[in-house]
Design a protein around this motif. Structure first.
Motif, short mmCIF file in Angstrom:
data_model
loop_
_atom_site.label_atom_id
_atom_site.label_comp_id
_atom_site.label_asym_id
_atom_site.label_seq_id
_atom_site.Cartn_x
_atom_site.Cartn_y
_atom_site.Cartn_z
N SER A 46 9.30 -30.67 135.26
CA SER A 46 10.25 -30.25 134.23
C SER A 46 9.60 -29.23 133.32
O SER A 46 8.43 -29.36 132.94
CB SER A 46 10.68 -31.45 133.39
OG SER A 46 11.35 -32.42 134.15
N GLU A 47 10.35 -28.21 132.91
CA GLU A 47 9.79 -27.14 132.08
C GLU A 47 9.27 -27.66 130.74
O GLU A 47 8.40 -27.05 130.12
CB GLU A 47 10.84 -26.06 131.84
CG GLU A 47 12.07 -26.55 131.09
CD GLU A 47 13.12 -25.48 130.88
OE1 GLU A 47 12.86 -24.31 131.21
OE2 GLU A 47 14.22 -25.83 130.39
N LEU A 64 10.88 -21.66 127.18
CA LEU A 64 9.90 -22.44 127.91
C LEU A 64 9.48 -21.74 129.20
O LEU A 64 10.23 -20.97 129.78
CB LEU A 64 10.48 -23.82 128.26
CG LEU A 64 10.65 -24.81 127.09
CD1 LEU A 64 11.39 -26.04 127.56
CD2 LEU A 64 9.31 -25.18 126.50
N GLY A 65 8.30 -22.07 129.65
CA GLY A 65 7.81 -21.54 130.92
C GLY A 65 6.30 -21.57 130.97
O GLY A 65 5.63 -21.26 129.99
N ARG A 112 14.20 -29.39 129.15
CA ARG A 112 13.40 -29.19 127.94
C ARG A 112 12.93 -30.52 127.36
O ARG A 112 11.74 -30.72 127.13
CB ARG A 112 14.21 -28.42 126.89
CG ARG A 112 13.47 -28.22 125.56
CD ARG A 112 14.30 -27.42 124.57
NE ARG A 112 14.38 -26.02 124.94
CZ ARG A 112 13.52 -25.08 124.54
NH1 ARG A 112 12.51 -25.40 123.74
NH2 ARG A 112 13.67 -23.83 124.92
N GLU A 139 8.66 -25.63 139.27
CA GLU A 139 9.09 -25.85 137.89
C GLU A 139 10.61 -25.76 137.81
O GLU A 139 11.21 -24.79 138.28
CB GLU A 139 8.45 -24.82 136.96
CG GLU A 139 8.76 -25.04 135.49
CD GLU A 139 8.05 -24.04 134.59
OE1 GLU A 139 8.72 -23.50 133.69
OE2 GLU A 139 6.84 -23.79 134.80
N GLY A 196 14.17 -21.53 137.89
CA GLY A 196 14.88 -20.77 136.86
C GLY A 196 16.34 -20.54 137.16
O GLY A 196 17.09 -21.45 137.50
N GLU A 235 6.73 -19.20 126.96
CA GLU A 235 6.48 -17.85 127.43
C GLU A 235 6.03 -16.94 126.30
O GLU A 235 5.25 -16.01 126.51
CB GLU A 235 7.75 -17.27 128.07
CG GLU A 235 8.08 -17.85 129.45
CD GLU A 235 9.20 -17.09 130.13
OE1 GLU A 235 9.74 -16.15 129.52
OE2 GLU A 235 9.53 -17.45 131.28
N ARG A 247 8.83 -21.10 140.21
CA ARG A 247 9.76 -21.50 139.15
C ARG A 247 11.18 -21.18 139.62
O ARG A 247 11.49 -20.03 139.93
CB ARG A 247 9.45 -20.74 137.86
CG ARG A 247 10.24 -21.23 136.66
CD ARG A 247 10.04 -20.34 135.45
NE ARG A 247 8.63 -20.16 135.10
CZ ARG A 247 8.22 -19.39 134.09
NH1 ARG A 247 9.10 -18.74 133.35
NH2 ARG A 247 6.93 -19.27 133.85
#
Length: 398
Positions: free
Chosen positions: A252-253, A278-279, A201, A197, A310, A266, A308
């Motif tokens: 993409s997240e 996001l997540g 957005r 990931e 991040g 999340e 992920r």
């Protein structure tokens, strides 16, 4: 010492590599031209929380920048001025500084009048905010209020309208490619799907470009809903024809499954710009892949290595491009200041530095042209029509 004027600079939103080089470029050029430079701490929060009293310690809200300060910081990642997601036009009551709580009593408050007074208190002739579309949308508000604003775009997602390139994007793509290739050793050792990931957005540039560069077999972007049956079939074919028995997918997240009504979050908590964190779409894709794998793998389940990336792609020092572009953007901003021009966003278009009206930031969305750049049947970039395309291929505004 008599100055020609005073310039304020701030960084808002998420941190990215390249912010400190941009601050350095603005400061070095401005001081050579005879200007004083004030660094606003913590984005728009610093301009909200200033106490308009010469005898009060405001060092937590702003600092006068010197050549020594910015030279030390200019080689590093992040932002030494620090950042926040404060939105002065929509400030929750709980986030009001103590000295404003008697004057603003609503649950959500527009403290722009205080920001304007604080700009006057600092004696700012120009304000240079560096940020994404959220930070810069408030910069546009200040422009409409009469503040002389010159904006610099930054975001990992590269989705600020009006420019082909935003500070932080190259490092994000570079790190995504590097980390994806590193994770291949584990995916191959265990003969798994590798689901990664990444940021993105509303726009899938950070998934599509690394895939185009060979980092992944397939990519999933916010602009096109995910069809899990198709993905499972393609990913399994990729894995089974790979001598090391693994396949790689970038997600993409902000990507969504075909029947989803919203993105994966999340939590329900939103920031002042209305964005929830996001997540989780990577987790969901990984679970569905494992569940569907027997259908396309002779009844045998394929396990998933799920990661992920991040903050791993936004921390640390900038790459070469995110060292050079901030230098150019900072100097371009000073060109505008010296010309007395405001209400502009510095930009790159078709490989050339330029500027556009700051209203461009809120006038449109910058996303991938799916028909032109994304093969929806193969879930990967289209490798065609590269002639006369800009450096990052699908990132030019039309």
């Amino acid at each position: 010492m008599a100055y020609k004027g005073t310039i304020g600079i701030l960084t808002g939103g998420g941190d990215v590599p390249g912010l400190n080089p941009a601050i350095r470029a603005v400061t070095i050029r401005a001081k050579r031209e005879g200007y004083r430079v004030i660094g606003i701490r913590r984005g728009w929060a610093g301009l909200v929380e200033i106490l308009r009293d010469e005898n009060v310690d405001n060092s937590g809200n702003f600092i006068e920048l010197t050549t020594d300060i910015v030279n030390r910081a200019g080689r590093t990642g992040g932002t030494f001025l620090h950042t926040s997601r404060t939105r002065p036009s929509h400030l929750p009551k709980a986030n009001l500084p103590e000295h404003l709580r008697d004057s603003y009593t609503a649950n959500i408050n527009d403290v722009t009048p205080e920001v304007l007074k604080n700009i006057d208190f600092l004696g700012l002739d120009f304000l240079i905010p560096i940020g994404g579309d959220d930070t810069l949308s408030y910069a546009q508000r200040l422009h409409e209020e009469g503040v002389k604003v010159v904006a610099i775009p930054k975001t990992m997602d590269n989705d600020v309208p009006g420019t082909d390139y935003c500070i932080g994007f190259s490092t994000c793509v570079t790190r995504t490619i590097e980390l994806t290739h590193r994770l291949r050793t584990s995916a191959g050792s265990h003969e798994r799907y590798l689901v990664i990931e990444v940021f993105g957005r509303y726009a899938g540039f950070t998934a599509l470009l690394p895939t185009m560069a060979g980092a992944a077999d397939r990519c999933l972007i916010p602009e096109h809903p995910i069809e899990m049956e198709l993905l499972a079939e393609l990913a399994t074919k990729d894995r089974n024809r790979n001598p090391s028995k693994y396949s790689v997918l970038l997600v993409s997240e902000g990507a969504v499954l075909k029947n989803d009504k919203e993105m994966s979050f999340e939590s329900s908590e939103a920031d002042q710009y209305g964005h929830r964190k996001l997540g989780g779409i990577g987790d969901r894709v990984a679970a569905h892949l494992k569940e569907l794998s027997p259908k396309y793998n002779d009844g045998r389940t394929i396990n998933v290595l799920n990661q992920r990336l991040g903050y791993l792609v936004r921390c640390g020092e900038p790459d070469a491009l995110d060292s050079m572009v901030p230098m150019a953007f900072g100097n371009l901003a000073l060109d505008l200041v010296l010309a007395g021009t405001s209400g502009r966003l510095v930009s790159i278009h078709n490989g050339r530095y330029d500027t556009v009206p700051i209203t461009t930031v809120t006038g449109q969305k910058k996303i991938i042209d799916v028909q032109k750049y994304y093969n929806t049947e193969r879930l990967r970039p289209k490798y065609e029509s590269f002639m006369h395309q800009p450096l990052f291929i699908m990132t030019s505004d039309k």
